[in-house]
Design a protein around this motif. Structure first.
Motif, PDB file in Angstrom:
ATOM      1  N   TRP A   1      -9.477  -9.090   0.284  1.00 30.94           N
ATOM      2  CA  TRP A   1      -8.043  -9.246   0.032  1.00 30.94           C
ATOM      3  C   TRP A   1      -7.583 -10.679   0.308  1.00 30.94           C
ATOM      4  O   TRP A   1      -6.726 -11.212  -0.400  1.00 30.94           O
ATOM      5  CB  TRP A   1      -7.231  -8.240   0.863  1.00 30.94           C
ATOM      6  CG  TRP A   1      -7.105  -6.943   0.120  1.00 30.94           C
ATOM      7  CD1 TRP A   1      -7.831  -5.812   0.311  1.00 30.94           C
ATOM      8  CD2 TRP A   1      -6.214  -6.682  -0.970  1.00 30.94           C
ATOM      9  NE1 TRP A   1      -7.454  -4.845  -0.601  1.00 30.94           N
ATOM     10  CE2 TRP A   1      -6.459  -5.362  -1.399  1.00 30.94           C
ATOM     11  CE3 TRP A   1      -5.260  -7.429  -1.632  1.00 30.94           C
ATOM     12  CZ2 TRP A   1      -5.758  -4.772  -2.453  1.00 30.94           C
ATOM     13  CZ3 TRP A   1      -4.558  -6.855  -2.681  1.00 30.94           C
ATOM     14  CH2 TRP A   1      -4.818  -5.534  -3.085  1.00 30.94           C
TER      15      TRP A   1
ATOM     16  N   ASN B   1      -3.495   1.148   9.835  1.00 32.87           N
ATOM     17  CA  ASN B   1      -2.366   1.502   8.997  1.00 32.87           C
ATOM     18  C   ASN B   1      -1.412   2.517   9.600  1.00 32.87           C
ATOM     19  O   ASN B   1      -1.803   3.522  10.174  1.00 32.87           O
ATOM     20  CB  ASN B   1      -2.893   2.052   7.658  1.00 32.87           C
ATOM     21  CG  ASN B   1      -1.777   2.235   6.646  1.00 32.87           C
ATOM     22  OD1 ASN B   1      -1.346   3.345   6.380  1.00 32.87           O
ATOM     23  ND2 ASN B   1      -1.276   1.138   6.113  1.00 32.87           N
TER      24      ASN B   1
ATOM     25  N   ILE C   1       0.207  -5.700   4.019  1.00 30.15           N
ATOM     26  CA  ILE C   1      -0.914  -4.884   4.512  1.00 30.15           C
ATOM     27  C   ILE C   1      -0.665  -4.583   5.980  1.00 30.15           C
ATOM     28  O   ILE C   1      -0.416  -5.485   6.787  1.00 30.15           O
ATOM     29  CB  ILE C   1      -2.266  -5.614   4.339  1.00 30.15           C
ATOM     30  CG1 ILE C   1      -2.561  -5.855   2.847  1.00 30.15           C
ATOM     31  CG2 ILE C   1      -3.396  -4.824   4.985  1.00 30.15           C
ATOM     32  CD1 ILE C   1      -3.851  -6.617   2.585  1.00 30.15           C
TER      33      ILE C   1
ATOM     34  N   THR D   1      -8.525   2.678   0.980  1.00 30.04           N
ATOM     35  CA  THR D   1      -8.708   1.236   0.798  1.00 30.04           C
ATOM     36  C   THR D   1      -8.122   0.861  -0.556  1.00 30.04           C
ATOM     37  O   THR D   1      -8.611   1.314  -1.591  1.00 30.04           O
ATOM     38  CB  THR D   1     -10.212   0.875   0.837  1.00 30.04           C
ATOM     39  OG1 THR D   1     -10.727   1.285   2.099  1.00 30.04           O
ATOM     40  CG2 THR D   1     -10.419  -0.623   0.662  1.00 30.04           C
ATOM     41  N   PRO D   2      -7.057   0.042  -0.553  1.00 28.98           N
ATOM     42  CA  PRO D   2      -6.371  -0.225  -1.825  1.00 28.98           C
ATOM     43  C   PRO D   2      -7.236  -1.024  -2.803  1.00 28.98           C
ATOM     44  O   PRO D   2      -7.978  -1.921  -2.392  1.00 28.98           O
ATOM     45  CB  PRO D   2      -5.144  -1.038  -1.396  1.00 28.98           C
ATOM     46  CG  PRO D   2      -5.513  -1.648  -0.094  1.00 28.98           C
ATOM     47  CD  PRO D   2      -6.430  -0.677   0.574  1.00 28.98           C
TER      48      PRO D   2
ATOM     49  N   THR E   1       0.873  -1.158   0.000  1.00 31.00           N
ATOM     50  CA  THR E   1       0.000   0.000   0.000  1.00 31.00           C
ATOM     51  C   THR E   1       0.921   1.221   0.000  1.00 31.00           C
ATOM     52  O   THR E   1       2.032   1.168   0.523  1.00 31.00           O
ATOM     53  CB  THR E   1      -0.888   0.017   1.256  1.00 31.00           C
ATOM     54  OG1 THR E   1      -0.043  -0.084   2.402  1.00 31.00           O
ATOM     55  CG2 THR E   1      -1.875  -1.137   1.241  1.00 31.00           C
TER      56      THR E   1
ATOM     57  N   CYS F   1      -3.181   4.584  -1.600  1.00 35.78           N
ATOM     58  CA  CYS F   1      -4.229   4.716  -0.586  1.00 35.78           C
ATOM     59  C   CYS F   1      -4.306   6.195  -0.255  1.00 35.78           C
ATOM     60  O   CYS F   1      -3.455   6.725   0.479  1.00 35.78           O
ATOM     61  CB  CYS F   1      -3.885   3.918   0.666  1.00 35.78           C
ATOM     62  SG  CYS F   1      -3.960   2.146   0.408  1.00 35.78           S
TER      63      CYS F   1
END
Lengths: 404, 404
Positions: free
Chosen positions: A202, A187, A183, A170-171, A128, A163
């Protein structure tokens, strides 16, 4: 003639936080009268919980007598700690993890850096963006990231998954299929999270593409909302595709005490080979355990007192997060995160670059933060503040920003 | 699809001491009434020195108050510890090492395993044979050792330098020129040493061939004879070709407390690149420091009380070494080492293999030692006993061997 690993020479500049530390040191030396407040590096400031202190003293006393002295720890870590982890972090959430699926270590930074070793060099990683620098730098050192493109501030062989505010952090699934997906949730640096539904997608994606997810849950203890998973193993199928890393640094203030762990379920395989066995071999060969006294300290985090005390610490930091978030919002800044994580991710005002905003904040308000672009190309135009300061300093910092 | 590092699949069996631990556990389970004495793994048994215990308690108390709490440590380790090391281990022996040439770590095992990362994969390593397994296994994991030849119990691309009674355990220069040379002195497992003259020749050889020496001095504190160097930097030119590793495990009983350090002089270069810079980058990216309280414990080892107390511990173990050496010699065994190191290396009687002798000792005398062949092909026909037991157990073990 010996040859060095010249992948190291491709690394741009030095590790982000070392660069910041040097800039701040230079500023302080030139301005010895200024009182600089750091909301930069994610380092805690509150003391260890009394239950942890008590456990440390007790374990130190054990080390002073031959009968209770402890030498080398078991390869995976002491069972008392692995059991406490399983009961509290997993069983309590309906997740079934076996004792030999947990590997105690000296912290999630080491584990997230060293984990590359059990993978071949010809995997393509996806991260990300923005991202915790260790994931990329450790892969770059191992020659897994191609070349660094100075103009793009990105590696040629890394899949960056932006992101930003545009996709609500949200990727999206990338165009090119990755082999290894990093991930971090909640985050670092954005302070945002994925819902269980988003994370489950995911997991599905990884299973469909035979990719592995390196899931960094170091900030799990800061989750306050209902729909955010505390462990990736809450998602169906994750045991077949995910490695989870945890840390005592942020939930119990162990940044200078060093303790963490990695979970590798035995169901995670490449052909017949369990990744668990590879990591066990790595762990047994190139690591010699976290100190006994520190593992006892970790156990105390899970005692009734320990849980109550560390919960109070987290509440303290999350109150700081609220002060920053609400303070900045009131001043017209656009902020993200700070609800399920101790990080506030803010949009720099007037399109100023991240590093320019760093300089402005340092020089005009004597506040140290972290430039978003230091975490990756999509971090440009953003800036990270942490909630790990004292309440007094946090309030003072917001006041100073108001007067900018 | 993700791919694993299949170099791991080439590794024969599991890590030597894990194999032994499993064998011993199986024996104990089948024979719960037998009292097994371990003179196998090099783990200490004496408690931490009082000065170390005191420093630990004090540091724990510091961690309980915000004003004296310590978060992340400086990348290279606390200066108070690096300074104590420089003053006591180097300056006192006439060796000039700078503060930023020392890297504090969680132990010499980690460092000696991780150091491979800063070198290219196309270096050829040379090891003394027998050898501490971590040097080879860590290179094998990184794909630097070729293939494992089961019949030779050796790797195709490793230069083995036999150290046996025939050459007085002093390795000869190999036919093929190595790029990286591992030397452990005083030696694990043989307990033997190199004179300053012999080591100086190796330094000269490394300089002439632009090779680097990884010098493991973990057992330096056990040196009792005059002509044995405590640091490789006592040899002229070593700063241009050698990395030195040290440990607190054996000199101060830190096997379960975890502390060590690596010295990389800035004069050690590949072209313009200082290996010091590469290791600094690795250290800063993939490691997060040894715990503050443990670094304070390390500092206490260098206090006047700490020095006196750890010296007494070493004398205790070296008395055990004497008991083993003299006891075995009196029984007609041929022994080596045990004078400048806590290891006694003995020739197995009647040409029995090392692993057969392991079984005999375990089953007939209930003593655990380490088979010489586990350390490399030239270890076959030898066996290692350690002096780290208690005096009582050591005496009992020698008595049992007498009655074999």
């Amino acid at each position: 003639m010996f040859k060095i690993n010249d992948n190291y020479l491709k690394l741009p500049g030095s590790y982000l936080f070392s660069t910041i530390a040097k800039k701040v040191a230079a500023y302080k030396e030139a301005n010895p009268d200024k009182e600089v407040i750091s909301l930069g590096i994610g380092d805690v400031t509150q003391p260890l919980a009394p239950a942890v202190i008590e456990a440390l003293h007790k374990a130190v006393d054990e080390m002073s007598v031959a009968e209770t002295f402890h030498g080398y720890a078991p390869d995976l870590g002491y069972e008392f700690l692995r059991k406490a982890i399983i009961d509290n972090d997993y069983k309590a959430r309906g997740v079934d993890i076996a004792l030999d699926e947990i590997f105690i270590s000296d912290g999630a930074k080491s584990d997230s850096g060293n984990i590359v070793e059990i993978f071949s060099t010809d995997n393509t990683i996806a991260v990300t963006d923005p991202v915790y620098p260790v994931y990329i730098d450790s892969n770059a050192m191992a020659g897994k990231t191609g070349d660094y493109l100075q103009d793009k501030q990105a590696w040629s062989d890394v899949i960056y998954m932006p992101c930003t505010a545009e996709n609500d952090f949200t990727p999206d699934f990338p165009e090119r299929t990755p082999d290894i997906i990093y991930i971090c949730c909640p985050n670092n640096p954005t302070g945002t999270t994925l819902t269980k539904d988003a994370l489950s997608k995911w997991v599905r994606y990884a299973l469909d593409n035979k990719a592995v997810i390196i899931y960094d849950a170091a900030y799990e203890a800061y989750i306050s909302e209902e729909d955010v998973p505390h462990s990736i193993y809450e998602c169906d199928g994750a045991k077949e595709c995910a490695i989870e890393m945890r840390s005592f640094s942020k939930n119990a203030g162990f940044t200078g005490t060093r303790l963490g762990f990695t979970v590798i379920p035995k169901a995670l395989k490449s052909g017949d080979v369990m990744l668990n066995s590879l990591w066990a071999r790595r762990h047994g060969t190139k690591f010699n355990g976290a100190p006994y006294i520190i593992q006892r300290a970790g156990e105390a985090v899970y005692s009734d007192e320990g849980k109550a005390q560390t919960k109070a610490q987290i509440a303290y930091y999350m109150n700081n997060a609220k002060i920053i978030r609400e303070g900045l919002n009131a001043q017209g800044y656009k902020t993200y995160g700070g609800v399920n994580a101790p990080y506030i991710w803010l949009k720099t005002p007037d399109g100023v670059t991240s590093w320019d905003f760093f300089d402005i904040l340092l020089e005009k308000a004597n506040i140290v933060g972290t430039p978003g672009s230091g975490f990756g190309p999509s971090g440009e135009g953003y800036f990270r503040l942490t909630a790990f300061g004292s309440k007094e300093n946090t309030e003072k910092a917001i006041e100073r920003i108001k007067n900018l």
